[in-house]
Design a protein around this motif. Structure first.
Motif, PDB file in Angstrom:
ATOM      1  N   VAL A 167       0.880  -1.168   0.000  1.00  0.00           N
ATOM      2  CA  VAL A 167       0.000   0.000   0.000  1.00  0.00           C
ATOM      3  C   VAL A 167       0.916   1.215   0.000  1.00  0.00           C
ATOM      4  N   ALA A 168       0.942   1.944  -1.108  1.00  0.00           N
ATOM      5  CA  ALA A 168       1.873   3.061  -1.254  1.00  0.00           C
ATOM      6  C   ALA A 168       1.131   4.318  -1.685  1.00  0.00           C
ATOM      7  N   LEU A 169       1.366   5.417  -0.959  1.00  0.00           N
ATOM      8  CA  LEU A 169       0.770   6.697  -1.324  1.00  0.00           C
ATOM      9  C   LEU A 169       1.457   7.279  -2.545  1.00  0.00           C
ATOM     10  N   MET A 170       0.701   8.028  -3.322  1.00  0.00           N
ATOM     11  CA  MET A 170       1.281   8.782  -4.418  1.00  0.00           C
ATOM     12  C   MET A 170       1.737  10.132  -3.870  1.00  0.00           C
ATOM     13  N   GLY A 171       2.902  10.598  -4.306  1.00  0.00           N
ATOM     14  CA  GLY A 171       3.402  11.889  -3.850  1.00  0.00           C
ATOM     15  C   GLY A 171       4.016  11.821  -2.477  1.00  0.00           C
ATOM     16  N   ASP A 172       4.227  12.993  -1.877  1.00  0.00           N
ATOM     17  CA  ASP A 172       4.844  13.087  -0.557  1.00  0.00           C
ATOM     18  C   ASP A 172       3.830  12.673   0.509  1.00  0.00           C
ATOM     19  N   PRO A 173       4.096  11.615   1.287  1.00  0.00           N
ATOM     20  CA  PRO A 173       3.116  11.106   2.251  1.00  0.00           C
ATOM     21  C   PRO A 173       2.618  12.165   3.242  1.00  0.00           C
ATOM     22  N   GLU A 174       3.529  12.964   3.800  1.00  0.00           N
ATOM     23  CA  GLU A 174       3.086  13.955   4.789  1.00  0.00           C
ATOM     24  C   GLU A 174       2.117  14.956   4.166  1.00  0.00           C
ATOM     25  N   GLU A 179      -3.475  16.836   3.458  1.00  0.00           N
ATOM     26  CA  GLU A 179      -4.595  17.168   2.581  1.00  0.00           C
ATOM     27  C   GLU A 179      -5.874  16.477   3.045  1.00  0.00           C
ATOM     28  N   ASP A 180      -5.749  15.213   3.427  1.00  0.00           N
ATOM     29  CA  ASP A 180      -6.899  14.444   3.896  1.00  0.00           C
ATOM     30  C   ASP A 180      -6.417  13.393   4.894  1.00  0.00           C
ATOM     31  N   PRO A 181      -6.521  13.688   6.204  1.00  0.00           N
ATOM     32  CA  PRO A 181      -6.026  12.754   7.232  1.00  0.00           C
ATOM     33  C   PRO A 181      -6.707  11.389   7.207  1.00  0.00           C
ATOM     34  N   VAL A 182      -7.891  11.290   6.612  1.00  0.00           N
ATOM     35  CA  VAL A 182      -8.577   9.992   6.536  1.00  0.00           C
ATOM     36  C   VAL A 182      -7.754   8.992   5.736  1.00  0.00           C
ATOM     37  N   ARG A 183      -6.822   9.479   4.922  1.00  0.00           N
ATOM     38  CA  ARG A 183      -5.962   8.569   4.162  1.00  0.00           C
ATOM     39  C   ARG A 183      -5.159   7.653   5.079  1.00  0.00           C
ATOM     40  N   PRO A 205       5.022   8.452   8.606  1.00  0.00           N
ATOM     41  CA  PRO A 205       4.428   9.673   9.177  1.00  0.00           C
ATOM     42  C   PRO A 205       3.132   9.470   9.946  1.00  0.00           C
ATOM     43  N   ILE A 206       2.560   8.288   9.906  1.00  0.00           N
ATOM     44  CA  ILE A 206       1.214   8.124  10.450  1.00  0.00           C
ATOM     45  C   ILE A 206       1.139   8.479  11.936  1.00  0.00           C
ATOM     46  N   LYS A 207       2.031   7.952  12.752  1.00  0.00           N
ATOM     47  CA  LYS A 207       1.957   8.211  14.190  1.00  0.00           C
ATOM     48  C   LYS A 207       2.063   9.698  14.510  1.00  0.00           C
ATOM     49  N   LEU A 209       1.301  12.208  12.647  1.00  0.00           N
ATOM     50  CA  LEU A 209       0.219  13.008  12.064  1.00  0.00           C
ATOM     51  C   LEU A 209      -1.170  12.518  12.472  1.00  0.00           C
ATOM     52  N   ALA A 210      -1.232  11.489  13.308  1.00  0.00           N
ATOM     53  CA  ALA A 210      -2.525  10.892  13.674  1.00  0.00           C
ATOM     54  C   ALA A 210      -3.481  11.915  14.279  1.00  0.00           C
ATOM     55  N   SER A 211      -2.952  12.887  15.002  1.00  0.00           N
ATOM     56  CA  SER A 211      -3.811  13.883  15.659  1.00  0.00           C
ATOM     57  C   SER A 211      -4.600  14.728  14.668  1.00  0.00           C
ATOM     58  N   LEU A 212      -4.190  14.744  13.399  1.00  0.00           N
ATOM     59  CA  LEU A 212      -4.927  15.505  12.390  1.00  0.00           C
ATOM     60  C   LEU A 212      -6.334  14.966  12.182  1.00  0.00           C
ATOM     61  N   LEU A 213      -6.576  13.739  12.606  1.00  0.00           N
ATOM     62  CA  LEU A 213      -7.922  13.172  12.485  1.00  0.00           C
ATOM     63  C   LEU A 213      -8.931  13.950  13.326  1.00  0.00           C
TER      64      LEU A 213
END
Length: 439
Positions: A167-174, A179-183, A205-207, A209-213
């Motif tokens: 499972v790989a994001l397109m572009g810069d993950p952060e 843009e959309d924390p639900v990702r 970056p998930i941990k 940035l998790a607070s963005l939810l």
């Protein structure tokens, strides 16, 4: 990729999706199947729904279909309704462009905007198929199938990601998470659903940035949690979310109870999720109310005990107040519709009533409309905690299926056991009756 290279057949595609694409193409527009349905067909799964993209605007789409309704504020979508099936049609999305100092509007007349955290709050920016592909979230979702020439356009090496099981994001993950924390939730859901791993740069970056939810509307998070936990792999999804600190953001009242892997609270949640998975995979009905009741049970129990100690409330009042407070606090993060929160309360209240079995109460409880849910909840608690709770659950297991005579015998045995535990009741002394001659 040509038809010989990808192997997708029109037999794999919903007849209604084909109708939508044929009509769009016939009106002179481009149209493609995109995203999860293309990915799933390539992986040998049967898609649950079919999404279409086109260069037609929402208004142009609506003009072609009488059974169309436009939805969405952040990004306008068209829903083409065929009875129970809905084909979602989106216009190609374009890039946001910064406004030059000499300009008052962006060059491409974009109506998209972001907040201070980089989250997209309005996204009605139309573009080309190439721009639309770049705006997709994960590489395997940037594949487009055309019914016009039966080709698949793979813009981000999605097929390679499928082959690598990543499972790989397109572009810069952060940037994409901002843009959309639900990702972040989608990354976990796809990893579990497709038996993949989250690619390293996507996971890191998930941990942090998790607070963005916390910025996501509670109603949207309710829909996302249904996808996460009612997928048939809810327990595995829960464990991966806990690994990435995402449970803390969605269920802050539950999080403190999950620090210990072997705690009764952790085991109870896993037990309920495992049972839910089994029911879903056996095509049995489930309700979000039961799941949410389980996720918030121990916070309610703890808050009730705290109110009794600090405010001197009786157990009944403290429990009712605690239930209201916990639900109110949870809905600040995830909106729980009233039709589910009402059932949650019924399940919780039955946990207080099921131990009270004397007299007619046991028979009255059997007629309660939510008895089965309350009993199942009690049984899950008993199987987790054991002891008196398990004995109580087993008693109700036998009682509800027993014949009338057997039920009365069980209640009599219960009464005798209770009397024996309290000791023989003392005989009340009669007061002497006064006679006229004693006056």
């Amino acid at each position: 990729m040509t038809r010989g290279e990808h192997g997708i057949s029109r037999e794999d595609i919903s007849a209604n999706a084909l109708k939508v694409m044929y009509r769009l193409n016939g009106a002179g527009f481009e149209s493609y199947l995109v995203g999860g349905c293309v990915r799933d067909i390539l992986m040998g799964y049967e898609p649950k729904d079919f999404d279409v993209v086109t260069n037609a605007t929402p208004e142009q789409i609506k003009g072609l279909f009488r059974n169309c309704r436009l939805i969405g504020r952040r990004f306008r979508l068209a829903h083409i309704v065929f009875g129970r099936e809905i084909i979602e049609v989106a216009t190609f999305r374009g890039h946001h462009q910064e406004t030059d100092e000499s300009e008052t509007v962006p060059k491409n007349k974009a109506t998209g905007s972001q907040d201070a955290q980089g989250q997209l709050v309005r996204d009605n920016v139309f573009g080309s198929i190439e721009e639309d592909a770049e705006r997709r979230d994960f590489t395997f979702n940037a594949m487009y199938y055309s019914v016009a020439d039966f080709t698949v356009k793979d813009f981000a090496n999605g097929l390679a990601a499928i082959e690598k099981r990543e499972v790989a994001l397109m572009g810069d993950p952060e940037t994409r998470y901002r843009e959309d924390p639900v990702r972040m939730l989608r990354a976990v859901r796809f990893a579990v659903k497709l038996s993949m791993r989250i690619e390293t740069s996507t996971a890191v970056p998930i941990k942090s940035l998790a607070s963005l939810l916390q910025n996501i509307p509670p109603a949207r998070l309710f829909e996302e949690t249904l996808k996460l936990f009612l997928s048939g792999k809810g327990e595995e999804t829960f464990l991966m979310m806990r690994e990435y600190d995402l449970i803390d953001q969605l269920f802050p009242q539950l999080a403190p109870f999950l620090k210990d892997e072997n705690s009764k609270e952790m085991q109870f949640v896993r037990h309920v999720l495992a049972n839910t998975d089994e029911r879903i995979n056996n095509e049995q009905r489930v309700t979000p109310a039961f799941l949410y009741a389980a996720l918030l049970w121990y916070p309610v129990e703890e808050q009730s005990q705290r109110l009794q100690l600090e405010s001197g409330l009786n157990a009944h009042d403290a429990f009712n107040i605690a239930s209201s407070e916990v639900i109110a606090k949870q809905t600040q993060r995830i909106m729980i519709p009233k039709r589910f929160s009402t059932v949650m309360r019924d399940i919780w209240i039955l946990q207080q009533r099921l131990p009270k079995r004397f007299g007619r109460r046991a028979f009255q409880l059997l007629t309660h409309p939510k008895f089965r849910a309350g009993y199942d909840f009690l049984l899950a608690r008993g199987q987790t905690e054991g002891g008196d709770l398990l004995e109580l659950a087993q008693w109700w297991t036998h009682f509800q299926h027993a014949e009338s005579g057997k039920q009365k015998g069980m209640l009599n045995a219960l009464k005798r056991a209770d009397s024996a535990g309290k000791g023989a009741p003392r005989k009340r002394k009669r007061r002497p009756v006064k006679r006229d001659s004693d006056a």
